[in-house]
Design a protein around this motif. Structure first.
Motif, mmCIF file in Angstrom:
data_model
loop_
_atom_site.group_PDB
_atom_site.id
_atom_site.type_symbol
_atom_site.label_atom_id
_atom_site.label_comp_id
_atom_site.label_asym_id
_atom_site.label_seq_id
_atom_site.Cartn_x
_atom_site.Cartn_y
_atom_site.Cartn_z
ATOM 1 N N VAL A 185 0.850 -1.186 0.000
ATOM 2 C CA VAL A 185 0.000 0.000 0.000
ATOM 3 C C VAL A 185 0.885 1.235 0.000
ATOM 4 O O VAL A 185 1.871 1.304 0.748
ATOM 5 N N ASN A 186 0.568 2.195 -0.864
ATOM 6 C CA ASN A 186 1.303 3.450 -0.901
ATOM 7 C C ASN A 186 0.504 4.510 -0.152
ATOM 8 O O ASN A 186 -0.628 4.823 -0.509
ATOM 9 N N LEU A 187 1.095 5.044 0.898
ATOM 10 C CA LEU A 187 0.443 6.056 1.726
ATOM 11 C C LEU A 187 1.332 7.289 1.798
ATOM 12 O O LEU A 187 2.391 7.263 2.431
ATOM 13 N N GLY A 188 0.923 8.337 1.118
ATOM 14 C CA GLY A 188 1.684 9.577 1.146
ATOM 15 C C GLY A 188 3.107 9.425 0.657
ATOM 16 O O GLY A 188 4.029 10.051 1.197
ATOM 17 N N GLY A 189 3.303 8.569 -0.329
ATOM 18 C CA GLY A 189 4.643 8.353 -0.867
ATOM 19 C C GLY A 189 5.421 7.261 -0.168
ATOM 20 O O GLY A 189 6.530 6.925 -0.586
ATOM 21 N N THR A 190 4.867 6.683 0.884
ATOM 22 C CA THR A 190 5.521 5.599 1.600
ATOM 23 C C THR A 190 4.821 4.292 1.278
ATOM 24 O O THR A 190 3.602 4.177 1.440
ATOM 25 N N THR A 191 5.569 3.314 0.791
ATOM 26 C CA THR A 191 5.014 2.009 0.472
ATOM 27 C C THR A 191 5.266 1.057 1.633
ATOM 28 O O THR A 191 6.402 0.889 2.076
ATOM 29 N N VAL A 192 4.209 0.472 2.128
ATOM 30 C CA VAL A 192 4.321 -0.459 3.245
ATOM 31 C C VAL A 192 3.594 -1.742 2.892
ATOM 32 O O VAL A 192 2.682 -1.757 2.062
ATOM 33 N N GLU A 193 4.027 -2.824 3.536
ATOM 34 C CA GLU A 193 3.360 -4.103 3.378
ATOM 35 C C GLU A 193 2.344 -4.284 4.492
ATOM 36 O O GLU A 193 2.661 -4.082 5.663
ATOM 37 N N VAL A 194 1.146 -4.657 4.110
ATOM 38 C CA VAL A 194 0.075 -4.889 5.070
ATOM 39 C C VAL A 194 -0.204 -6.388 5.115
ATOM 40 O O VAL A 194 -0.519 -6.999 4.090
ATOM 41 N N ASP A 195 -0.067 -6.978 6.293
ATOM 42 C CA ASP A 195 -0.314 -8.408 6.442
ATOM 43 C C ASP A 195 -1.777 -8.720 6.175
ATOM 44 O O ASP A 195 -2.682 -8.035 6.672
ATOM 45 N N ILE A 196 -2.014 -9.768 5.406
ATOM 46 C CA ILE A 196 -3.354 -10.281 5.175
ATOM 47 C C ILE A 196 -3.449 -11.628 5.885
ATOM 48 O O ILE A 196 -2.602 -12.507 5.704
ATOM 49 N N VAL A 197 -4.466 -11.789 6.711
ATOM 50 C CA VAL A 197 -4.629 -13.004 7.507
ATOM 51 C C VAL A 197 -5.967 -13.651 7.154
ATOM 52 O O VAL A 197 -6.857 -13.006 6.573
ATOM 53 N N PRO A 198 -6.141 -14.925 7.467
ATOM 54 C CA PRO A 198 -7.410 -15.587 7.134
ATOM 55 C C PRO A 198 -8.636 -14.877 7.689
ATOM 56 O O PRO A 198 -9.707 -14.911 7.074
ATOM 57 N N GLY A 199 -8.504 -14.230 8.832
ATOM 58 C CA GLY A 199 -9.638 -13.491 9.381
ATOM 59 C C GLY A 199 -10.118 -12.395 8.456
ATOM 60 O O GLY A 199 -11.313 -12.054 8.448
ATOM 61 N N ASP A 200 -9.204 -11.819 7.671
ATOM 62 C CA ASP A 200 -9.605 -10.794 6.705
ATOM 63 C C ASP A 200 -10.516 -11.387 5.635
ATOM 64 O O ASP A 200 -11.393 -10.695 5.101
ATOM 65 N N ILE A 201 -10.292 -12.653 5.296
ATOM 66 C CA ILE A 201 -11.146 -13.324 4.314
ATOM 67 C C ILE A 201 -12.559 -13.470 4.872
ATOM 68 O O ILE A 201 -13.550 -13.191 4.188
ATOM 69 N N TYR A 202 -12.642 -13.876 6.135
ATOM 70 C CA TYR A 202 -13.955 -14.016 6.767
ATOM 71 C C TYR A 202 -14.702 -12.683 6.796
ATOM 72 O O TYR A 202 -15.922 -12.633 6.583
ATOM 73 N N LEU A 203 -13.994 -11.597 7.062
ATOM 74 C CA LEU A 203 -14.636 -10.291 7.173
ATOM 75 C C LEU A 203 -15.004 -9.696 5.817
ATOM 76 O O LEU A 203 -15.718 -8.702 5.756
ATOM 77 N N ASN A 204 -14.523 -10.294 4.730
ATOM 78 C CA ASN A 204 -14.813 -9.778 3.401
ATOM 79 C C ASN A 204 -16.243 -10.127 2.991
ATOM 80 O O ASN A 204 -16.709 -11.248 3.191
ATOM 81 N N LYS A 205 -16.925 -9.175 2.394
ATOM 82 C CA LYS A 205 -18.321 -9.380 2.021
ATOM 83 C C LYS A 205 -18.491 -10.493 0.999
ATOM 84 O O LYS A 205 -19.510 -11.188 0.986
ATOM 85 N N SER A 206 -17.498 -10.670 0.127
ATOM 86 C CA SER A 206 -17.628 -11.694 -0.910
ATOM 87 C C SER A 206 -17.675 -13.092 -0.299
ATOM 88 O O SER A 206 -18.390 -13.972 -0.800
ATOM 89 N N TYR A 207 -16.921 -13.301 0.790
ATOM 90 C CA TYR A 207 -16.972 -14.598 1.477
ATOM 91 C C TYR A 207 -18.379 -14.849 2.003
ATOM 92 O O TYR A 207 -18.939 -15.945 1.847
#
Length: 682
Positions: free
Chosen positions: A185-207
Motif C-alpha cells: 500500500v502506498n500512503l503519502g509516498g511511503t510504500t508499506v506491506e500490510v499483512d493479510i490473515v485468514p480473518g480478513d477473508i472471513y470479514l470480506n463481504k464476498s466470502y
C-alpha cells in the motif's frame, strides 16, 4: 458457486460405441465443449483429412515435402469476443472449483474432514433429539466453491412467524488454502506491506455472499441467514481431541443461539446478582504467572495475571460438604505507558536508601494499563451480563495496587534477559541523583532487592491506578459478543445501550442510579494488535504480545533508546496511518526477536471509561455482593495518584470496593430484557 450457465468440468472417460471410429470422437468431451465455445469445430480435423484423401481411399504420403495437415476446419471463425483474458467471468484462483478431480493434490481436506467428524460425533453425544434437528454441520469446500479457505459451518435453524432463519458460525481452516501474501500500500509516498490473515477473508463481504448462497442452496429454502461469528483454526492448531471439539461446539452453538435470540427478539431471562443465594460464598483468586495460556484453538495467550471467581455453597451442614462452581476468568498483563513529567506531579522524597536521600522531581513517569487478553465466563451460558460481571472482577486489581505483584523480581541467571524486569526503567529515568550519570538498569535482580524495595520503586515511578483495556480479536472465540464493545466505542448507539442495559440487569437497577446514560462506555484506541506467536529458545510458542513497552526497554533500552520511543509511537501516535504503524511495529519485532514471527490475526484494542467502571463497581457493591479478596505484593501499600496525558477519562477512581469482607443484603428487581449482541460487520 459455479456459474449455472456453465457446465462443470468433471473428469470423465467415454467408451467408443461399436462401429464408431475413434477419429470421429474427440479425445475429451470437455475439450470438445471448449472448442465449440471458441468457435472451433472439434470434428474439423477428421473432415479435413477426408477431403484431402484421393479416390480409392489412398492416403497422401506424410514424408518429404508434403504440407502438414490442418487440424481444424479452416473455415471456422474464432469468436473474438470470447478469446480474451477475463471473457469467462472467472478467476484462476477458482481453478480447483471449476476443474474438479476425484483426488485433490494436497491433503488439507483431511484436516477439514477430521474436524467436521469430531464435531459431529460430539454433537451426537450431547445434543437432544430436538437440537439435532435444529443444528447442522456443513462444509463450505474451497475445491467446490469460490472461497479462499474451506470452512466448517455450524448452522442453527428456526422458523419464526412463517419465515425461516439460519444462524451460521464459521470455522475457517487455514491449512485448506495457500498462505496469503501481504498487500503493498502506498500512503503519502511511503510504500508499506500490510499483512493479510485468514480473518480478513472471513470479514470480506464476498466470502459471506458465497456462504449465504451455499447455506440457502443446501437447506433448499428461502431463509434469512444471520452471521453468528467465526473463528480461524490455524494450520499449527492441534484440535483433534474430544475436549477441544467440545469447546468448539459449545462456543459455536452458544453464538448461534445468542445471535438468533437477538435477531428474533428472544426473551431469555437475563442473569442478575439476585441469583446469588444467601448461603453462597464468593471468592476471587489472583495468580501471577510467566506461563502463557491457550485459546480455543491452542494458540498461546499472554496471561501474566489470572483472576478467577468461584462460588461455594454449603450443601450439607452436618458433614460440612461444599459445592463449588467456577464462574468467571480474566487473563491479562500490565503494560506501561510513558507519561510526560510536566502534568500533575508532586515532588517527593526518594525512598531508596541505596540511591541517597534527596528531593526528587516528578518521578512517577508511567501509567499502568491492564491489557485483558481473555475475558470469559466459566458457565455454560455466555451473555453480556456475565461478561460484565467477569470484567468487574479485574477491577479488584486496583485494590491497594494488587496488580503490582506481576513485577516480582525474577532472581534467575543475571545473564538472561528478563522481559519483565522493572529495573529496565533505569535506562530512561535517572534515580541516582547525579545528572551526569549514564543510563543503567536498576539492580532489581540483586539478592538484597526484595519486595519492600520493589514496592518503593513502584511507588516512585508508577501511577497507582490502572487503565482497563480489552484486546478483542477481529475473528476469534468471543468476537461475536465482544464486538459489542467495538461497536459502542465507534458510536453505535444500539451497542452502547445494550451494554448499559446489561449492566442494569446485572445489578438489579442500581447501575442506572449511578451512571449518566448519555455518557460513553469505552473508547477505540485506534490501534490494531498483532496476534500470533514466536518461538523462544526452548522451542515454546510465545504470544507476540509478550513484547510490550517494558520488554522493549529490557531488549533495547541500553543500546538503542530511540527504538523504545519508536515502539511507543506505533501504538499512540494516531496521526500516523495505522498501516504504517503496523509495518513499523512488525519491523521492530523482527529486529529484536531471533525467531520468525507468525502473525495469525489481529485484535482491536478498546479502553473502558473510568465513570463506567466506577459505576459498575459501585452498583455491584450496592447489590450486597461480597467477594473474599486475594493478597498482593503488599496489601498495606498505599500509593499516591498523579496526573499525566489526557487519560483521566480512563483512570478509574474506585478501587474495586466489592472485594470486601462482611455481609450484605440482596435485593431484587428487573428493568430490561436480554442484551443486544448482534453483529455490525456486514
Amino acid at each position: 458457486m459455479l456459474n449455472p450457465n456453465e457446465k462443470e468440468h468433471e473428469m470423465s472417460v467415454k467408451r467408443n460405441q461399436p462401429g464408431q471410429s475413434q477419429s470421429n470422437q474427440p479425445a475429451n468431451s470437455a475439450m470438445a465443449e471448449a472448442m465449440l465455445k471458441a468457435g472451433l469445430n472439434p470434428q474439423g480435423a477428421d473432415q479435413t483429412q477426408q477431403a484431402q484423401q484421393p479416390a480409392g481411399g489412398q492416403q497422401q504420403p506424410t514424408g518429404g515435402n508434403a504440407q502438414p495437415q490442418q487440424p481444424f476446419n479452416a473455415g471456422a471463425q474464432m469468436n473474438q469476443q470470447n478469446s480474451r483474458v477475463g471473457s469467462r467471468g472467472r478467476s484462476v484462483l477458482d481453478v480447483n472449483a471449476n476443474h474438479r478431480r476425484p483426488v485433490p493434490r494436497n491433503m488439507s481436506g483431511e484436516d477439514v474432514q477430521t474436524i467436521q467428524t469430531g464435531l459431529k460425533e460430539r454433537a451426537a453425544k450431547v445434543l437432544t433429539d430436538q437440537q439435532k434437528k435444529e443444528f447442522n454441520i456443513l462444509v463450505l469446500d474451497n475445491n467446490q466453491s469460490k472461497v479462499t479457505f474451506s470452512s466448517i459451518l455450524v448452522c442453527y435453524h428456526e422458523n419464526f412467524q412463517g419465515q425461516d432463519h439460519i444462524a451460521v458460525y464459521s470455522m475457517l481452516i487455514e491449512s485448506s488454502g495457500a498462505p496469503l501474501d501481504p498487500n503493498s500500500v502506498n500512503l503519502g509516498g511511503t510504500t508499506v506491506e500490510v499483512d493479510i490473515v485468514p480473518g480478513d477473508i472471513y470479514l470480506n463481504k464476498s466470502y459471506w455472499q458465497v456462504l449465504e448462497q451455499f447455506v440457502i442452496n443446501t437447506y433448499g429454502m428461502n431463509a434469512q441467514v444471520h452471521d453468528a461469528g467465526g473463528i480461524v483454526i490455524p494450520a499449527e492448531a492441534e484440535v483433534s481431541t474430544e475436549n477441544r471439539f467440545n469447546r468448539l461446539l459449545h462456543n459455536s452453538t452458544q453464538a448461534c443461539y445468542t445471535i438468533m435470540d437477538n435477531q428474533l427478539g428472544g426473551t431469555e431471562e437475563p442473569f442478575t446478582l439476585g441469583e446469588v443465594g444467601a448461603g453462597d460464598q464468593l471468592s476471587a483468586r489472583v495468580e501471577f504467572t510467566r506461563q502463557h495460556g491457550e485459546d480455543l484453538v491452542g494458540m498461546p495467550v499472554r496471561e501474566d495475571i489470572i483472576v478467577t471467581m468461584s462460588a461455594q455453597s454449603q450443601a450439607d451442614s452436618q458433614f460440612s460438604l461444599q459445592q463449588t462452581r467456577q464462574l468467571t476468568r480474566v487473563g491479562a498483563y500490565v503494560d506501561l505507558m510513558y507519561q510526560p513529567a510536566q502534568a500533575g506531579f508532586q515532588p517527593q522524597q526518594n525512598a531508596f536508601g541505596m540511591f541517597g536521600q534527596q528531593q526528587m522531581m516528578a518521578t512517577q513517569m508511567y501509567q499502568p494499563r491492564l491489557v485483558m487478553t481473555s475475558v470469559d465466563t466459566l458457565t455454560d451460558a455466555v451473555n453480556m451480563e456475565l461478561q460484565l460481571l467477569t470484567l468487574s472482577t479485574a477491577f479488584g486489581l486496583n485494590r491497594n495496587a494488587l496488580y503490582t505483584g506481576t513485577w516480582r523480581a525474577n532472581k534467575g541467571k543475571a545473564t538472561d534477559v528478563d522481559l519483565k524486569d522493572l529495573g529496565a526503567v533505569g535506562y530512561e529515568v535517572n534515580l541516582t541523583g547525579d545528572p551526569n550519570a549514564k543510563p543503567d538498569a536498576l539492580p532489581t535482580r540483586s539478592a538484597d532487592f526484595g519486595d519492600n524495595e520493589m514496592r518503593q520503586l513502584i511507588n516512585t515511578l508508577i501511577a497507582p491506578k490502572l487503565i482497563f483495556t480489552l484486546d478483542i480479536a477481529e475473528v476469534g472465540e468471543l468476537s461475536w459478543i465482544h464486538q459489542t464493545y467495538i461497536a459502542a466505542a465507534n458510536g453505535d448507539e444500539n451497542a452502547r445501550l445494550a451494554i448499559l442495559q446489561a449492566a442494569n440487569n446485572l445489578t438489579m437497577g442500581h447501575f442506572q442510579q449511578l451512571f449518566d446514560a448519555t455518557k460513553p462506555v469505552c473508547y477505540d484506541d485506534q490501534d490494531r494488535i498483532h496476534l500470533g506467536f514466536y518461538y523462544d529458545r526452548e522451542g515454546n510458542r510465545r504470544d507476540l504480545r509478550e513484547i510490550d513497552y517494558l520488554a522493549i526497554l529490557n531488549l533495547a533500552g541500553k543500546t538503542n533508546p530511540k527504538l523504545v520511543e519508536a515502539w511507543e509511537e506505533t501504538h499512540r501516535n494516531v496521526q500516523v496511518p495505522l498501516e504504517i504503524r503496523l509495518a513499523q511495529r512488525k519491523e521492530i519485532l523482527r529486529q529484536l526477536l531471533a525467531s520468525e514471527i507468525h502473525v495469525k490475526g489481529f485484535a482491536r484494542r478498546v479502553s473502558f471509561d473510568n465513570a463506567f467502571m466506577d459505576a459498575l463497581s459501585e452498583a455491584i457493591v450496592r447489590c450486597g455482593l461480597n467477594v473474599r479478596p486475594a493478597k498482593g505484593l503488599d496489601d498495606n501499600n498505599v500509593l499516591t495518584q498523579r496526573g499525566g496525558y489526557d487519560l483521566n477519562h480512563l483512570v478509574a477512581n474506585n478501587v474495586g470496593g466489592f472485594f470486601n469482607y462482611g455481609g450484605g443484603q440482596q435485593q431484587g428487581s428487573r428493568l430490561f430484557s436480554s442484551p443486544f449482541t448482534g453483529t455490525w460487520n456486514r
